[in-house]
Design a protein around this motif. Structure first.
Motif, short mmCIF file in Angstrom:
data_model
loop_
_atom_site.label_atom_id
_atom_site.label_comp_id
_atom_site.label_asym_id
_atom_site.label_seq_id
_atom_site.Cartn_x
_atom_site.Cartn_y
_atom_site.Cartn_z
N TYR A 75 0.83 -1.20 0.00
CA TYR A 75 0.00 0.00 0.00
C TYR A 75 0.87 1.26 0.00
O TYR A 75 0.52 2.26 -0.63
N CYS A 76 2.01 1.19 0.68
CA CYS A 76 2.95 2.31 0.65
C CYS A 76 3.52 2.47 -0.75
O CYS A 76 3.66 3.59 -1.25
N ASN A 134 -4.11 4.71 5.43
CA ASN A 134 -4.23 4.19 4.07
C ASN A 134 -5.13 5.08 3.20
O ASN A 134 -6.13 4.61 2.65
N PRO A 135 -4.75 6.35 3.07
CA PRO A 135 -5.60 7.27 2.29
C PRO A 135 -5.55 6.97 0.80
O PRO A 135 -4.60 6.37 0.30
N ASP A 136 -6.57 7.42 0.11
CA ASP A 136 -6.64 7.27 -1.34
C ASP A 136 -5.54 8.14 -1.96
O ASP A 136 -5.43 9.33 -1.64
N PRO A 137 -4.71 7.57 -2.84
CA PRO A 137 -3.63 8.35 -3.45
C PRO A 137 -4.11 9.61 -4.18
O PRO A 137 -3.43 10.63 -4.16
N ALA A 138 -5.28 9.55 -4.80
CA ALA A 138 -5.80 10.74 -5.50
C ALA A 138 -6.07 11.86 -4.50
O ALA A 138 -5.77 13.04 -4.76
N TRP A 139 -6.61 11.52 -3.35
CA TRP A 139 -6.87 12.51 -2.30
C TRP A 139 -5.55 13.10 -1.80
O TRP A 139 -5.44 14.30 -1.58
N VAL A 140 -4.53 12.25 -1.62
CA VAL A 140 -3.23 12.73 -1.16
C VAL A 140 -2.63 13.70 -2.18
O VAL A 140 -2.08 14.74 -1.82
N ARG A 141 -2.76 13.38 -3.47
CA ARG A 141 -2.27 14.28 -4.53
C ARG A 141 -2.92 15.65 -4.42
O ARG A 141 -2.28 16.68 -4.57
#
Length: 145
Positions: free
Chosen positions: A79-80, A131-138
């Motif tokens: 996941y990382c 484990n946040p959604d990568p799109a949200w992190v972007r």
């Protein structure tokens, strides 16, 4: 430190073993491809693909100054890896804390995840996101400029 490299080293050993058979039979193309695949997998799960890790205390201090998120991670975590790959070059804008190298980081992750070392855990503006959604992190990285 040793735990971080156990998986990649085992993959390299397995790759050498898998490639030895084709090489011995004279099939250098097959052996070379097998070896290359195992080397690439070893690199992908190694700490090499992540930005330089800082300590949890230093990362939190820097984050308080510039508002950038802090990511708590560990080598070999799929996941990382997914988060790192999906962030692309933007990953360098975050502060990365390897919880296997930093006990304060591991302690913080356990504190916010009911005693579990669940990663990636993102710390943003004092709030933890597991484990946040990568799109949200972007989006968060883009807005923290």
């Amino acid at each position: 430190m040793r735990r971080a490299w156990t998986g990649p080293v085992l993959l390299l050993i397995a790759g050498a073993g898998a490639a030895a058979g084709p090489f011995a039979r004279g099939s250098t193309g097959t052996g070379g491809v097998l070896l290359l695949v195992f080397v690439l997998l070893a690199v992908l799960i190694s700490p090499l693909v992540f930005p330089r890790s800082v300590g949890a205390v230093e990362a939190r201090r820097r984050s308080a100054v510039d508002g950038r998120p802090v990511v708590f991670w560990r080598p070999g975590c799929t996941y990382c890896m997914r988060l790192r790959i999906r962030l692309g070059r933007k990953a360098r804008r975050l502060y990365w804390v390897d919880i296997w190298r930093d006990e304060a980081g591991a302690e913080l992750v356990r504190e916010v995840n009911d005693g579990n070392e669940t990663v990636p855990t993102l710390l943003l503006a004092g709030r933890a996101h597991t484990n946040p959604d990568p799109a949200w992190v972007r989006e968060q990285v883009a807005s923290s400029r």
